[in-house]
Design a protein around this motif. Structure first.
Motif, mmCIF file in Angstrom:
data_model
loop_
_atom_site.group_PDB
_atom_site.id
_atom_site.type_symbol
_atom_site.label_atom_id
_atom_site.label_comp_id
_atom_site.label_asym_id
_atom_site.label_seq_id
_atom_site.Cartn_x
_atom_site.Cartn_y
_atom_site.Cartn_z
ATOM 1 N N LEU A 33 -3.957 -4.884 -4.803
ATOM 2 C CA LEU A 33 -3.412 -5.284 -3.492
ATOM 3 C C LEU A 33 -4.006 -6.624 -3.043
ATOM 4 C CD1 LEU A 33 -2.833 -2.876 -0.546
ATOM 5 C CD2 LEU A 33 -3.796 -5.095 -0.118
ATOM 6 N N ARG A 51 0.825 -1.210 0.000
ATOM 7 C CA ARG A 51 0.000 0.000 0.000
ATOM 8 C C ARG A 51 0.861 1.263 0.000
ATOM 9 N NH1 ARG A 51 -2.976 3.827 2.246
ATOM 10 N NH2 ARG A 51 -5.219 3.857 1.869
ATOM 11 N N TYR A 74 -3.756 6.084 -4.874
ATOM 12 C CA TYR A 74 -5.000 6.377 -4.148
ATOM 13 C C TYR A 74 -5.376 7.852 -4.302
ATOM 14 C CZ TYR A 74 -4.312 1.789 -2.073
ATOM 15 O OH TYR A 74 -4.157 0.433 -1.897
#
Length: 260
Positions: free
Chosen positions: A195, A173, A182
């Motif tokens: 992920l 992440r 993101y």
């Protein structure tokens, strides 16, 4: 968070005390807390467990308060609902919220306080065990208590690999975040899917490697766990007996006592 708890358990002076005695104290606290009809015995148990964890177990007070705050927040939401939507008897408080009448009655408030005291007591008992006993020693105790070995071995593997995959997920992440994975809702959905799929493939690979490594060490379906035998000292037995006696006395004396 659990890694930190296990680290503190490894460093705790109470780690070297008898694990069966600690389990007995925790089970006693949980059973008495749940069966009590007054908030005083659960609060007494919570006070004793907190003192033992912080003063004798050397758990940092700041960490202990943080651990308590998170579940207490959920408990407070629950007791507000109990206080406003249950119970009967004398009306203590009443007001309207968006035109809907809300009333707190005596029985409802007493029940809410009892639930809050039981929740805090249970949390303090479990934190006492978590902060003073490493998980590997708890697994050895569970095995000695003749629980099914499959259950214990699965618990050990799950406990171990939770943190392996958590570290892996955080690393992936972070790598996605620095690449603006993101930065928008659409990118977030795409990154989250990548992920999850990567974690699935890695978990499959880790499982194969684990099976191969265990077979190369002559794994026959049973993991060896060794329990360290630590005798119960006279002082520990005396303090535990005094704690049990005081708790039972408080349970008896406050069985018909209300605080509202």
């Amino acid at each position: 968070m659990t890694n930190i708890l296990d680290d503190y358990a490894l460093m705790s002076p109470l780690r070297h005390r008898n694990n069966w005695l600690k389990l007995t104290i925790v089970l006693f606290g949980l059973l008495v807390g749940v069966s009590s009809t007054s908030p005083f015995p659960p609060l007494f148990i919570a006070l004793c467990m907190s003192f033992t964890s912080v003063a004798l177990g050397r758990a940092p007070l700041k960490l202990y308060l943080k651990l308590l705050l998170a579940p207490v927040g959920f408990a407070v939401v629950g007791i507000l609902i109990i206080a406003f939507f249950s119970g009967s008897g004398q009306e203590l408080m009443s007001f309207k919220l968006m035109g809907y009448p809300l009333t707190v009655r005596k029985d409802g408030l007493e029940l809410a306080l009892l639930v809050l005291a039981r929740s805090i007591s249970g949390m303090c008992c479990l934190y006492f065990l978590a902060l003073t006993t490493p998980m590997i020693e708890l697994f050895a105790v569970l095995k000695a208590s003749r629980l099914p070995e499959v259950f214990i071995e699965l618990s050990m593997l799950i406990y171990r690999y939770i943190f392996v995959f958590l570290d892996m997920a955080l690393a992936i992440r972070y790598a996605q975040s620095v690449r603006l994975g993101y930065s928008s809702f659409r990118r977030s959905i795409h990154s989250l899917g990548m992920l999850a799929s990567t974690l699935f493939v890695r978990s499959w690979e880790q499982g194969d490697k684990l099976f191969l490594a265990m077979n190369s060490r002559c794994y026959d379906g049973k993991m060896a766990l060794f329990e360290v035998h630590r005798p119960v000292g006279a002082l520990e037995l005396l303090l535990t007996s005094a704690y049990f006696f005081l708790t039972f006395a408080l349970l008896y004396l406050t069985k018909n006592v209300s605080i509202v």
